[in-house]
Design a protein around this motif. Structure first.
Motif, PDB file in Angstrom:
ATOM      1  N   VAL A   1       0.783  -1.310  -0.069  1.00 54.34           N
ATOM      2  CA  VAL A   1       0.037  -0.340   0.020  1.00 54.34           C
ATOM      3  C   VAL A   1       0.812   1.381  -0.007  1.00 54.34           C
ATOM      4  O   VAL A   1       1.657   1.336   0.747  1.00 54.34           O
ATOM      5  CB  VAL A   1      -1.082   0.029   1.366  1.00 54.34           C
ATOM      6  N   PRO A   2       0.711   2.184  -1.128  1.00 54.18           N
ATOM      7  CA  PRO A   2       1.736   3.317  -1.107  1.00 54.18           C
ATOM      8  C   PRO A   2       1.539   4.102   0.208  1.00 54.18           C
ATOM      9  O   PRO A   2       0.419   4.278   0.646  1.00 54.18           O
ATOM     10  CB  PRO A   2       0.966   4.098  -2.349  1.00 54.18           C
ATOM     11  N   LEU A   3       2.556   4.590   0.719  1.00 50.32           N
ATOM     12  CA  LEU A   3       2.691   5.214   2.044  1.00 50.32           C
ATOM     13  C   LEU A   3       1.963   6.528   2.011  1.00 50.32           C
ATOM     14  O   LEU A   3       1.308   7.036   2.912  1.00 50.32           O
ATOM     15  CB  LEU A   3       4.158   5.595   2.198  1.00 50.32           C
ATOM     16  N   ASP A   4       1.798   7.298   0.870  1.00 51.68           N
ATOM     17  CA  ASP A   4       1.100   8.543   0.823  1.00 51.68           C
ATOM     18  C   ASP A   4      -0.201   8.527   0.396  1.00 51.68           C
ATOM     19  O   ASP A   4      -1.057   9.488   0.260  1.00 51.68           O
ATOM     20  CB  ASP A   4       1.887   9.532  -0.243  1.00 51.68           C
ATOM     21  N   SER A   5      -0.765   7.132   0.350  1.00 51.27           N
ATOM     22  CA  SER A   5      -2.288   7.140  -0.010  1.00 51.27           C
ATOM     23  C   SER A   5      -3.044   7.603   1.192  1.00 51.27           C
ATOM     24  O   SER A   5      -2.751   7.290   2.384  1.00 51.27           O
ATOM     25  CB  SER A   5      -2.829   5.604  -0.495  1.00 51.27           C
ATOM     26  N   GLN A   6      -4.310   7.928   1.082  1.00 52.47           N
ATOM     27  CA  GLN A   6      -5.264   8.416   2.133  1.00 52.47           C
ATOM     28  C   GLN A   6      -5.544   7.289   3.097  1.00 52.47           C
ATOM     29  O   GLN A   6      -5.558   7.461   4.249  1.00 52.47           O
ATOM     30  CB  GLN A   6      -6.420   9.138   1.333  1.00 52.47           C
ATOM     31  N   LEU A   7      -5.454   6.181   2.488  1.00 57.43           N
ATOM     32  CA  LEU A   7      -5.845   5.032   3.401  1.00 57.43           C
ATOM     33  C   LEU A   7      -4.822   4.699   4.311  1.00 57.43           C
ATOM     34  O   LEU A   7      -5.011   4.762   5.406  1.00 57.43           O
ATOM     35  CB  LEU A   7      -5.781   3.670   2.405  1.00 57.43           C
ATOM     36  N   ASN A   8      -3.583   4.789   4.005  1.00 54.03           N
ATOM     37  CA  ASN A   8      -2.308   4.837   4.877  1.00 54.03           C
ATOM     38  C   ASN A   8      -2.450   5.769   5.727  1.00 54.03           C
ATOM     39  O   ASN A   8      -1.987   5.733   6.822  1.00 54.03           O
ATOM     40  CB  ASN A   8      -1.223   4.675   4.004  1.00 54.03           C
ATOM     41  N   GLN A   9      -2.703   7.077   5.200  1.00 53.62           N
ATOM     42  CA  GLN A   9      -2.528   8.185   6.193  1.00 53.62           C
ATOM     43  C   GLN A   9      -3.651   8.288   7.383  1.00 53.62           C
ATOM     44  O   GLN A   9      -3.382   8.187   8.386  1.00 53.62           O
ATOM     45  CB  GLN A   9      -2.835   9.399   5.468  1.00 53.62           C
ATOM     46  N   ASN A  10      -4.771   7.592   6.986  1.00 56.33           N
ATOM     47  CA  ASN A  10      -5.889   7.417   7.887  1.00 56.33           C
ATOM     48  C   ASN A  10      -5.602   6.380   8.882  1.00 56.33           C
ATOM     49  O   ASN A  10      -5.706   6.254  10.086  1.00 56.33           O
ATOM     50  CB  ASN A  10      -7.242   7.076   7.276  1.00 56.33           C
ATOM     51  N   ILE A  11      -5.008   4.993   8.204  1.00 57.08           N
ATOM     52  CA  ILE A  11      -4.375   4.098   9.182  1.00 57.08           C
ATOM     53  C   ILE A  11      -3.482   4.711  10.131  1.00 57.08           C
ATOM     54  O   ILE A  11      -3.558   4.320  11.355  1.00 57.08           O
ATOM     55  CB  ILE A  11      -3.528   2.913   8.398  1.00 57.08           C
ATOM     56  N   GLU A  12      -2.514   5.502   9.764  1.00 57.60           N
ATOM     57  CA  GLU A  12      -1.467   6.180  10.698  1.00 57.60           C
ATOM     58  C   GLU A  12      -2.189   6.946  11.721  1.00 57.60           C
ATOM     59  O   GLU A  12      -1.679   6.975  12.918  1.00 57.60           O
ATOM     60  CB  GLU A  12      -0.556   6.971   9.819  1.00 57.60           C
ATOM     61  N   MET A  13      -3.265   7.693  11.589  1.00 56.30           N
ATOM     62  CA  MET A  13      -3.879   8.396  12.549  1.00 56.30           C
ATOM     63  C   MET A  13      -4.468   7.587  13.432  1.00 56.30           C
ATOM     64  O   MET A  13      -4.463   7.690  14.657  1.00 56.30           O
ATOM     65  CB  MET A  13      -5.078   9.331  11.709  1.00 56.30           C
ATOM     66  N   LEU A  14      -5.019   6.568  13.067  1.00 59.67           N
ATOM     67  CA  LEU A  14      -5.669   5.754  13.965  1.00 59.67           C
ATOM     68  C   LEU A  14      -4.634   4.870  14.714  1.00 59.67           C
ATOM     69  O   LEU A  14      -4.810   5.051  16.077  1.00 59.67           O
ATOM     70  CB  LEU A  14      -6.771   4.736  13.350  1.00 59.67           C
ATOM     71  N   SER A  15      -3.587   4.741  14.238  1.00 58.36           N
ATOM     72  CA  SER A  15      -2.666   3.879  15.072  1.00 58.36           C
ATOM     73  C   SER A  15      -2.028   4.774  16.195  1.00 58.36           C
ATOM     74  O   SER A  15      -1.843   4.391  17.405  1.00 58.36           O
ATOM     75  CB  SER A  15      -1.808   3.106  14.426  1.00 58.36           C
ATOM     76  N   GLU A  16      -1.957   6.006  15.889  1.00 55.70           N
ATOM     77  CA  GLU A  16      -1.418   7.010  16.681  1.00 55.70           C
ATOM     78  C   GLU A  16      -1.941   7.291  17.825  1.00 55.70           C
ATOM     79  O   GLU A  16      -1.750   7.301  18.787  1.00 55.70           O
ATOM     80  CB  GLU A  16      -1.097   8.511  15.888  1.00 55.70           C
ATOM     81  N   LYS A  17      -3.519   7.289  17.590  1.00 59.84           N
ATOM     82  CA  LYS A  17      -4.396   7.432  18.518  1.00 59.84           C
ATOM     83  C   LYS A  17      -4.358   6.078  19.624  1.00 59.84           C
ATOM     84  O   LYS A  17      -4.603   6.273  21.025  1.00 59.84           O
ATOM     85  CB  LYS A  17      -5.829   7.506  18.155  1.00 59.84           C
ATOM     86  N   ILE A  18      -4.121   5.153  19.131  1.00 64.33           N
ATOM     87  CA  ILE A  18      -3.933   3.829  20.015  1.00 64.33           C
ATOM     88  C   ILE A  18      -2.961   3.693  20.633  1.00 64.33           C
ATOM     89  O   ILE A  18      -2.819   3.603  21.843  1.00 64.33           O
ATOM     90  CB  ILE A  18      -3.943   2.360  18.890  1.00 64.33           C
ATOM     91  N   ILE A  19      -1.829   4.146  20.105  1.00 66.97           N
ATOM     92  CA  ILE A  19      -0.522   4.149  20.959  1.00 66.97           C
ATOM     93  C   ILE A  19      -0.555   5.264  21.925  1.00 66.97           C
ATOM     94  O   ILE A  19      -0.127   4.913  23.308  1.00 66.97           O
ATOM     95  CB  ILE A  19       0.615   4.377  19.951  1.00 66.97           C
ATOM     96  N   SER A  20      -1.332   6.328  21.850  1.00 63.72           N
ATOM     97  CA  SER A  20      -1.050   7.402  22.632  1.00 63.72           C
ATOM     98  C   SER A  20      -2.250   7.192  23.834  1.00 63.72           C
ATOM     99  O   SER A  20      -2.297   7.724  24.689  1.00 63.72           O
ATOM    100  CB  SER A  20      -1.502   8.808  22.026  1.00 63.72           C
ATOM    101  N   GLY A  21      -2.955   6.308  23.462  1.00 60.70           N
ATOM    102  CA  GLY A  21      -3.981   5.906  24.543  1.00 60.70           C
ATOM    103  C   GLY A  21      -5.358   6.587  24.506  1.00 60.70           C
ATOM    104  O   GLY A  21      -6.291   6.665  25.371  1.00 60.70           O
ATOM    105  N   GLU A  22      -5.321   7.442  23.307  1.00 61.12           N
ATOM    106  CA  GLU A  22      -6.570   8.326  23.267  1.00 61.12           C
ATOM    107  C   GLU A  22      -7.694   7.468  22.904  1.00 61.12           C
ATOM    108  O   GLU A  22      -8.945   7.724  23.272  1.00 61.12           O
ATOM    109  CB  GLU A  22      -6.214   9.023  22.015  1.00 61.12           C
ATOM    110  N   LEU A  23      -7.437   6.299  22.206  1.00 59.24           N
ATOM    111  CA  LEU A  23      -8.456   5.156  21.981  1.00 59.24           C
ATOM    112  C   LEU A  23      -7.947   3.937  22.665  1.00 59.24           C
ATOM    113  O   LEU A  23      -6.845   3.509  22.682  1.00 59.24           O
ATOM    114  CB  LEU A  23      -8.469   4.954  20.325  1.00 59.24           C
TER     115      LEU A  23
END
Lengths: 368, 280
Positions: free
Chosen positions: A346-368
């Protein structure tokens, strides 16, 4: 590295056995043995130890774990027990021990426990994240796989994907692997296992990313009892810091119990005719009714077009629940998954990948 | 329709979701009804079935009411009171009528539906020439009980996606292992002409048997049909997919059997490897 070890043990015969074991090994140096918390806490510092083996079957010692961790923040603290007790092991984990081991043990087992626990990552209970979908073909497995890959990369902590879709699990295809062990073996053996013995049941995908696959015949799913599956997840929590569990579609004993056990349950539906929002609402109504404490069910829509904040707002209005994340269609994805190249495709700059990264950052930070 | 004739029970089954079971069930039912047969369409995707929503029906009674009635007064049980009629007429006065047994309104009720009750209900639909049953994608006790009752298992697959191909193969092998007769299982490929790297022929070679029927891909027509709540025969009468459903219905009534369409040109390459790996 040689571990300068303090043993805190209420059972004198066991203390002797541990002492003999440690003396036989080059990896460990036994500094002292204590039979109660106060002596150990008061005297150990003069030895400058870097490993504690603490008998957590003693309620007193279990309760005093935080004191050991406060006083010796740099030492590895290993909880010891003579029979595996998931509740006690979890309490020790909540107190931030390095890991737990079954005693009596061989020196190699102890060493492996320490190494495994260090590789596992932060001394915190594991995050258990389940992926629920009302109906199949929702992008559930893709999302679980992509989040696992991203979090493994970002945190350097160990991550495991567990395939709970026991009849038709697709995870091995996504990664183009042929696992030797499955959830069926794991649930069958779990009562006899320890974290160290359980770790090899997982197939290593890359660096710190692992997988436990579902069986290759649908009827073997019958062999998996839900309570044993939960035991598998609890044990896996001592091997891995993040657990991602792909569930079968719809409400069934596995999807209900596992999503209830998980601290975070993502509920995923793919936008197709638009009627999926109704199924999502019916699903959320039931899941929320469970009134889980400090555990959450989050709706996620995939194949949202256009994938914009405005569209998310519209979905929220229609759904009646906040929508945690939306994902666009990614035409590449079918061929990526088809070729088992989800790790790279999956290309890194795709919107799919960007949204995945946003979600994983929320998981790591404990926001989710 | 002859009195006392036993119903032909066609279950629409698949082992991966979202590949068109409900659309197939509705349009097969409509196709059969259009030929003049008495048809009942049963939604046994009990938790998330979409038959009523796709047809824009608001059922006043469902399988849950039928179960309650059966449990309370089995002797007086009349299955017809629990069906919802679907009828459509266009401006030329042409139309179609069939009956629907709707899924429970609440997911909680879906949990309460018992297998012997479903068997009893399906058996009591003998007034109909055809009973078309929409199942969900799993080997559950309920689905197996219904497959046992079925005359025909219409085993549907979309084979554009490797996990779906794997599940199609596993599903078929499992049905054979569970000793369903091969003649009873009719493999139907959906979206057969969509652009994809895996061809129907690859899958036939993998499974070791031919597709009984292939339905073409036509999202616009299907979306229109769902939006209007009208089966394809009337919402898109001239579409290729509509003709394909008419052919499928005709095959099941033995009216005329179309020649098998020649399979697409063989493609070799990368996927062969993956096939070998997972299925070899």
């Amino acid at each position: 590295m040689r571990y300068k070890t303090i043993v805190v043990e209420t059972d004198r015969r066991m203390a002797e056995e541990i002492s003999t074991t440690l003396k036989r090994s080059k990896d460990f140096e036994l500094l002292s043995t204590y039979f109660d918390a106060d002596s150990a806490l008061g005297q150990s510092h003069i030895y400058n130890p870097n490993l504690f083996l603490i008998d957590v079957e003693s309620e007193e010692l279990l309760e005093m774990l935080p004191a050991f961790i406060d006083l010796f923040p740099k030492a590895e603290i290993i909880a010891t027990m003579s029979a595996w007790d998931a509740d006690i092991a979890f309490q020790a984990q909540k107190a931030h021990v390095t890991g737990s081991v079954l005693k009596p043990f061989k020196p190699e087992e102890l060493l492996e426990t320490i190494n495994l626990s260090v590789k596992r990552g932060k001394r915190e209970p594991s995050r258990v994240i389940s992926f629920f979908s009302p109906k199949g073909r929702s992008g559930r497995t893709t999302l679980a796989a992509m989040l696992a890959i991203d979090i493994a990369k970002k945190t350097n902590e160990s991550v495991a994907l567990i395939d709970g879709d026991l009849q038709f699990g697709d995870l091995p295809i996504f990664f183009d692997i042929e696992p030797r062990h499955t959830v069926v073996d794991a649930t069958h053996d779990i009562k006899l296992l320890t974290p160290v013995a359980f770790a090899p049941y997982f197939h290593n995908i890359q660096d710190n990313l692992w997988m436990l696959a579902s069986p290759d015949r649908p009827e073997y799913a019958e062999l998996v009892e839900t309570n044993n599956f939960i035991d598998v997840i609890r044990m896996a929590g001592h091997v891995f810091r993040y657990l991602f569990i792909d569930l079968p579609a719809g409400f069934n004993p596995i999807s209900l119990d596992v999503s209830n056990f998980a601290d975070t349950n993502f509920v995923i539906a793919m936008i197709n005719t638009g009627l999926e929002v109704d199924h999502m609402r019916r699903t959320m109504d039931i899941l929320r009714e469970r009134g889980r404490k400090n555990k959450f069910d989050y709706p996620i829509f995939t194949r949202v077009n256009p994938c914009t904040e405005e569209e998310r707002f519209k979905l929220e209005l229609k759904l009646g629940y906040p929508v945690t994340a939306i994902f666009p269609n990614e035409y590449n994805l079918v061929s990526v998954a088809n070729s088992g190249r989800i790790l790279y495709g999956v290309p890194l700059d795709s919107q799919l990948n960007q949204n995945i990264e946003m979600l994983s950052e929320k998981i790591i930070s404990g926001e989710l | 329709m002859a009195e006392g004739r036993n119903s032909v029970i066609i279950s629409i089954f698949s082992t991966s979701s979202g590949n068109g079971k409900t659309v197939t069930a509705i349009n097969l039912a409509a196709g059969l009804a259009n030929e003049g047969y008495a048809v009942c369409l049963v939604d046994l995707d009990l938790q998330f079935g979409d038959i009523a929503t796709y047809l824009k029906l608001k059922p006043k009674v469902t399988i849950t009411d039928a179960q309650i009635a059966l449990e309370n007064e089995e002797e007086d049980f009349d299955v017809l009171s629990y069906l919802t009629e679907y009828s459509y007429k266009n401006s030329d006065g042409k139309g179609v009528e069939f009956f629907v047994l709707a899924r429970p309104p609440f997911i909680f009720d879906a949990y309460g539906i018992e297998i012997p009750v479903v068997e009893h209900i399906v058996n009591s639909l003998k007034w109909f020439d055809f009973v078309v049953i929409d199942l969900n994608a799993a080997f559950s006790a309920l689905n197996l009980a219904v497959l046992d009752l079925s005359t025909i298992i219409n085993f549907l697959g979309v084979v554009d996606f490797l996990p779906s191909v794997k599940n199609f193969k596993i599903g078929y092998d499992t049905l054979i292992r569970f000793e369903y007769e091969e003649s009873k299982i009719r493999l139907v490929e959906n979206r057969s002409n969509s652009q994809k790297l895996i061809t129907g022929q690859d899958v036939e070679r993998l499974i070791g048997t031919k597709f009984y029927h292939q339905l073409p891909n036509d999202f616009p027509s299907i979306n229109k049909s769902i939006r209007e709540g009208v089966p394809l025969i009337f919402s898109s009468p001239d579409a290729a997919i509509t003709k394909s459903f008419i052919d499928l219905a005709a095959k099941y009534t033995n009216k005329h059997v179309e020649e098998e369409t020649p399979a697409a040109e063989e493609k070799k390459g990368f996927f062969q490897k993956i096939f070998g790996k997972f299925f070899g």
